[in-house]
Design an enzyme around this catalytic site. Structure first.
Site, PDB file in Angstrom:
ATOM      1  N   ASP A 550      14.001   9.245 -25.306  1.00  0.00           N
ATOM      2  CA  ASP A 550      14.133  10.000 -24.062  1.00  0.00           C
ATOM      3  C   ASP A 550      15.532   9.830 -23.473  1.00  0.00           C
ATOM      4  O   ASP A 550      16.245   8.869 -23.772  1.00  0.00           O
ATOM      5  CB  ASP A 550      13.072   9.523 -23.073  1.00  0.00           C
ATOM      6  CG  ASP A 550      12.623  10.612 -22.114  1.00  0.00           C
ATOM      7  OD1 ASP A 550      13.363  11.595 -21.942  1.00  0.00           O
ATOM      8  OD2 ASP A 550      11.528  10.484 -21.545  1.00  0.00           O
ATOM      9  N   GLU A 553      20.849  12.248 -23.518  1.00  0.00           N
ATOM     10  CA  GLU A 553      22.020  13.109 -23.292  1.00  0.00           C
ATOM     11  C   GLU A 553      23.378  12.359 -23.312  1.00  0.00           C
ATOM     12  O   GLU A 553      24.334  12.978 -23.774  1.00  0.00           O
ATOM     13  CB  GLU A 553      21.855  13.843 -21.951  1.00  0.00           C
ATOM     14  CG  GLU A 553      20.725  14.831 -21.925  1.00  0.00           C
ATOM     15  CD  GLU A 553      19.358  14.194 -21.695  1.00  0.00           C
ATOM     16  OE1 GLU A 553      18.348  14.848 -21.977  1.00  0.00           O
ATOM     17  OE2 GLU A 553      19.317  13.039 -21.249  1.00  0.00           O
ATOM     18  N   ASP A 627      12.269  18.371 -19.357  1.00  0.00           N
ATOM     19  CA  ASP A 627      11.350  18.373 -18.223  1.00  0.00           C
ATOM     20  C   ASP A 627      11.337  19.743 -17.545  1.00  0.00           C
ATOM     21  O   ASP A 627      11.750  19.904 -16.388  1.00  0.00           O
ATOM     22  CB  ASP A 627      11.748  17.281 -17.233  1.00  0.00           C
ATOM     23  CG  ASP A 627      11.650  15.892 -17.853  1.00  0.00           C
ATOM     24  OD1 ASP A 627      10.900  15.734 -18.835  1.00  0.00           O
ATOM     25  OD2 ASP A 627      12.323  14.974 -17.374  1.00  0.00           O
TER      26      ASP A 627
END
Length: 952
Positions: A550, A553, A627
């Site tokens: 998760d 980035e 998300d």
């Protein structure tokens, strides 16, 4: 003069005599020397031949090329013979069996032609602007290619503005939650471009969006020049409303939102920005809206952005364009209802594009050592993607269980919750393979410890063992984030492998009182090894099956401005974060992939990551769309997002079915239902939204539900008697019955460089109508999927591509291609259509993917055209397929003879069936046949030898 590729030492001897210093022969190509007029003009252009259809272009204003380095290109690509032609007075050409690449002697411009001399792609111009960051010099680079009016561009990763064909559009390429940037495009002109830059980049437009007051004259609602009028109306008692001048609408990050009215309660306030804008020149202006909460935009008294919503902490962007006239004042009105204490809103603009860029192919990157891109030639999109994977790495075959259904939520808070959920699936006989443990299974103050909170997860080994005992797999969330108080942080920090800015600034996250931590530097080889070692020491012994990477980035802190984002994730071990801004997820995936294969080399790796980059597929890694919100427009946007991601060369993609971030009205609807069992209007819509999303999700490469409350387990969406529940169960069962078809496609991604989720233009390139079809797609070679993304819709318009005819999956009804038809879409069904010539193997009913062997297959043959299908099988969870241990059975249908050939069994692997039964179901225009698991047909006992069956 024509020179052939020769042994390197001999080539070196020829340099002076054959090149006159205009160019130099190198082992895999040439370097052309260009006379500079200024220091930023190109001085050297390098053409490297990697394959007959793969060309590497480099250029620099410097006297020498910097040492080659790449994060995305795999080593060991075998080069091929080429020749060099110097007879043309204007250019030097490198020639392969497929291409002729010409370099202008005057300015270094490159022109790609096919073997017949037809131009495929031509450079128009390039610019180098010096930049220095943290003591390292480089260039901001702009490259422009000519682009004909009928060209289309697809790829660029996955973005959320619901754009599909990027011709005439622009996209800023960076990584953020819900945004995955891959600098690769495919053109309908038989080529692809892989742009080898890791910095902030742009496609289609080199300029950044500007704030409104930098472009327009602004007038408030009374006509006074200089600003718009902002009205802030609170829905709370005793709070004074505010009216003020707004010089711009730029509240887009945690720094700029400080300019919103102090101490004004934004949540559910009504905010309006209104006035007029006056354009400085005629032309089309491009706008980007940045929003959290509910927003609408009116321009020139027309609704140009219907209501959109996004949760307060995770804003989204939406783009639109409008023609404006110089000197003409146009009304502008933004209606914004923030949905949190912090909320974001911004509207920025681009003036009409300069003539040199307009309608052309434009690439811009902030910082590179040199210009680098790869030209990939192919007569089909599949060939171009094959070339891309030759450059960046093969896509691994995912473990078979990954093709089944996954259940996730944010989050299973205890061991009992996750086990109870899986038990309920098994009790209700809803097929499932993978259950997911999301973040915060550790003690509150121990993020990055990789250790379970013993109060909530008293027996982690027992938990994993119980999941396995129920024939499930478990994936666990592992972030590259560490609180500074953990031993793991300290171990990284001691080696200098932690990003320091967040610690220096005492940046606190959202957990409890807020804790300080940061992310490890995945650009360091040593740090990657340590990251895996810490996982191996703490989690791997539990026999966890897969890893959820998760926030890769990396997202150190939500909603920061771009410069602070760079500060938070750098400097890296390779250089500044300005230069290495977009490739963190690739490095992080390498850490896990290499780590697991080093300790258990024959167990298939599976990673799911929220970000990605070119080459991600070689690390057995899938990406999901982050998300996203729970809105119909967000569901629709996932179709185009998934299709462009697929064309970007990475075949495994998934999304949060149902959306992640939930509107308050849906939460309230669930809560009201839980109290009294009544379905209000919002909850009714919630159930239909989820039913439609599951219908779509069953035909994504990976089938996965996840999100915040309300929970996404089917029984938490609706009771068994409800059409939503029935629909979810139907498509989950269908997914499992189609497993022979789906797993064959997984094999094809490796052996044939195949793409599972396919824009229609991939299979119907001659039909110009499908270049912009973003809401239908092919699921493999047979299924055309047309998701329903409007509330209350019970039909939808479907385009049937020409060049083939079609069958309705549910009825067998015959439909001619080349027409637009309104088809039925009842609540419980998604429109599915099968192309002529399709052969579809249907397996047994299963509760998990390896429960039963496919010893009985119902084989649907859709007549009308010749067809073929090669059933692929292997050992499901290891890498023996890389050693040739797999099996195939070829099916070939001949329309003229009406005969189906079942080929002899090819290959061998442990557990391969020697005998099985095929039930052949023929579907034709004259004999329609509804899809039915128990359909009657010709029964064939197959013992591995070829058989010919007449179907007419």
């Amino acid at each position: 003069m024509i020179l052939k590729k020769l042994p390197y030492l001999f080539v070196a001897a020829l340099l002076v005599s054959c090149s006159s210093k205009q160019y130099e022969l190198i082992d895999d190509g040439i370097i052309v020397n260009i006379k500079q007029n200024s220091k930023t003009d190109v001085q050297k252009v390098r053409i490297q031949v990697l394959q007959n259809e793969l060309i590497h272009i480099s250029a620099t204003p410097d006297s020498e090329f910097p040492k080659d380095s790449t994060l995305i290109i795999v080593p060991g690509i075998k080069t091929v013979p080429f020749t060099v032609e110097t007879d043309n007075p204007d250019s030097i050409a490198v020639v392969t069996s497929k291409l002729k690449v010409l370099v202008s002697k005057a300015n270094g411009g490159v022109n790609f032609k096919d073997k017949n001399g037809k131009t495929i792609l031509k450079e128009k111009s390039r610019d180098f602007t010096p930049i220095e960051v943290e003591g390292t010099k480089g260039y901001s680079i702009r490259q422009i290619f000519d682009s004909p009016a009928d060209e289309s561009f697809h790829g660029l990763g996955q973005h959320q503005a619901d754009e599909f064909n990027y011709k005439g559009k622009n996209e800023e390429l960076f990584q953020y939650n819900t945004k995955v940037s891959v600098p690769f495009i495919v053109s309908n002109k038989n080529y692809g471009i892989l742009w080898d830059s890791y910095s902030l980049s742009r496609f289609g437009e080199s300029r950044p969006y500007e704030q409104l007051n930098k472009v327009f004259k602004l007038y408030d609602k009374k006509g006074k020049q200089g600003s718009l009028t902002g009205n802030y109306v609170s829905n709370e008692k005793d709070v004074a409303n505010i009216e003020r001048a707004e010089e711009s609408i730029f509240f887009e990050d945690i720094k700029s939102i400080k300019k919103l009215p102090e101490n004004f309660p934004l949540k559910k306030a009504d905010v309006t920005y209104e006035g007029e804008i006056e354009a400085p020149e005629n032309g089309t202006y491009k706008f980007t809206l940045y929003y959290a909460g509910y927003v609408k935009v009116y321009l020139n008294n027309e609704l140009v952005v219907p209501e959109r919503w996004r949760t307060a902490w995770n804003p989204n962007s939406y783009k639109f364009s409008l023609p404006l006239e110089a000197g003409k004042r146009v009304p502008l009105r933004i209606e914004w209802k923030p949905d949190g204490g912090k909320s974001y809103c911004g509207l920025r603009v681009l003036t009409p594009q300069p003539a040199e860029e307009k309608d052309n192919q434009v690439w811009w990157s902030e910082m590179n050592k040199k210009l680098d891109y790869y030209f990939v030639y192919g007569t089909t999109t599949d060939q171009i993607i094959k070339g891309y994977r030759t450059l960046t790495g093969k896509s691994q075959i995912m473990p078979k269980w990954a093709m089944g259904y996954w259940q996730s939520r944010e989050r299973y808070k205890t061991q009992d919750e996750i086990l109870g959920s899986l038990k309920e699936f098994r009790k209700r006989k809803i097929p499932i393979d993978n259950i997911v443990l999301d973040w915060n299974y550790w003690e509150e103050d121990s993020w990055g410890s990789h250790k379970f909170d013993k109060n909530r997860f008293p027996n982690p080994q027992g938990m994993v063992d119980s999941i396995h005992a129920m024939n499930g797999k478990m994936m666990i969330s592992v972030w590259p984030k560490f609180y500074r108080t953990t031993d793991n942080f300290k171990e990284f920090d001691k080696k200098g492998w932690m990003y320091q800015q967040a610690v220096k600034d005492s940046v606190r996250d959202w957990v409890g009182p807020g804790y300080v931590g940061s992310f490890y530097d995945a650009y360091s080889g040593g740090a990657r090894k340590l990251f895996w070692k810490q996982i191996y020491d703490n989690l791997y012994p539990l026999k966890i099956d897969a890893w959820w990477m998760d926030a890769s980035e990396p997202n150190v802190l939500d909603c920061t401005d771009m410069e602070y984002r760079k500060a938070l994730c750098g400097p890296t071990a390779l250089g500044s974060s300005t230069e290495f801004f977009n490739t963190y997820a690739l490095m992080n995936a390498e850490a896990i992939y290499d780590g697991q294969r080093s300790v258990e080399p024959n167990k298939r790796v599976f990673l799911l990551t929220r970000s990605g980059f070119a080459g991600l597929q070689r690390y057995s890694t899938a990406t999901w769309s982050g998300d996203i919100a729970t809105r119909w427009e967000d569901m629709k946007a996932q179709i185009s997002a998934g299709l462009n991601f697929a064309v970007s060369g990475i075949p495994y993609w998934t999304m949060d079915i149902g959306g992640f971030c939930v509107e308050d009205r849906y939460v309230a609807g669930q809560q009201q239902y839980d109290k009294g069992g009544k379905e209000n209007a919002d909850y009714k819509e919630w159930r239909e939204l989820n039913a439609r999303w599951f219908q779509f999700g069953a035909f994504a490469p990976l089938y996965r539900a996840h999100g915040q409350f309300p929970f996404r387990e089917p029984w938490n969406i609706a009771p068994e008697s409800h059409p939503a529940y029935k629909s979810i169960l139907y498509y989950t069962n269908l997914r499992y019955r189609l497993m022979p078809y789906i797993y064959t496609m997984a094999g094809m991604t490796y052996f044939d460089d195949y793409t599972i989720m396919r824009p229609l233009f991939m299979d119907f390139p001659k039909d110009k109508k499908v270049q912009n079809t973003s809401d239908q797609f092919m699921f493999g070679p047979a299924f055309m999927v047309s998701p329903v993304y409007k509330y209350g819709a019970r039909n939808r318009s479907v385009y049937f591509p020409e060049g083939t005819n079609w069958f309705d999956f549910y009825t067998g009804k015959y439909i001619k291609g080349g027409q637009q038809v309104t088809v039925d879409a009842p609540y419980e069904r998604i429109p599915l259509h099968i192309r002529e010539g399709s052969i579809i193997p249907v397996g047994p009913e299963m509760q998990y993917t390896t429960e039963k062997k496919a010893d009985k297959i119902v084989l649907y043959v859709y007549m009308g055209q010749d067809g073929k299908f090669s059933l692929y099988e292997d050992e499901n969870e290891n890498y023996n397929y890389e050693k040739g241990q797999f099996g195939k059975i070829d099916f070939t249908y001949n329309e003229a003879s009406g005969k189906l050939a079942i080929g002899a069994q090819k290959g061998k692997f442990n557990g391969m069936l020697k005998n099985r039964k095929f039930i052949i179901v023929a579907v034709s225009k004259d004999k329609p046949q509804a899809f039915n698991y128990d359909a009657k047909g010709k029964e064939i006992n197959y013992d591995g030898k070829q058989q010919i069956i007449s179907l007419k």
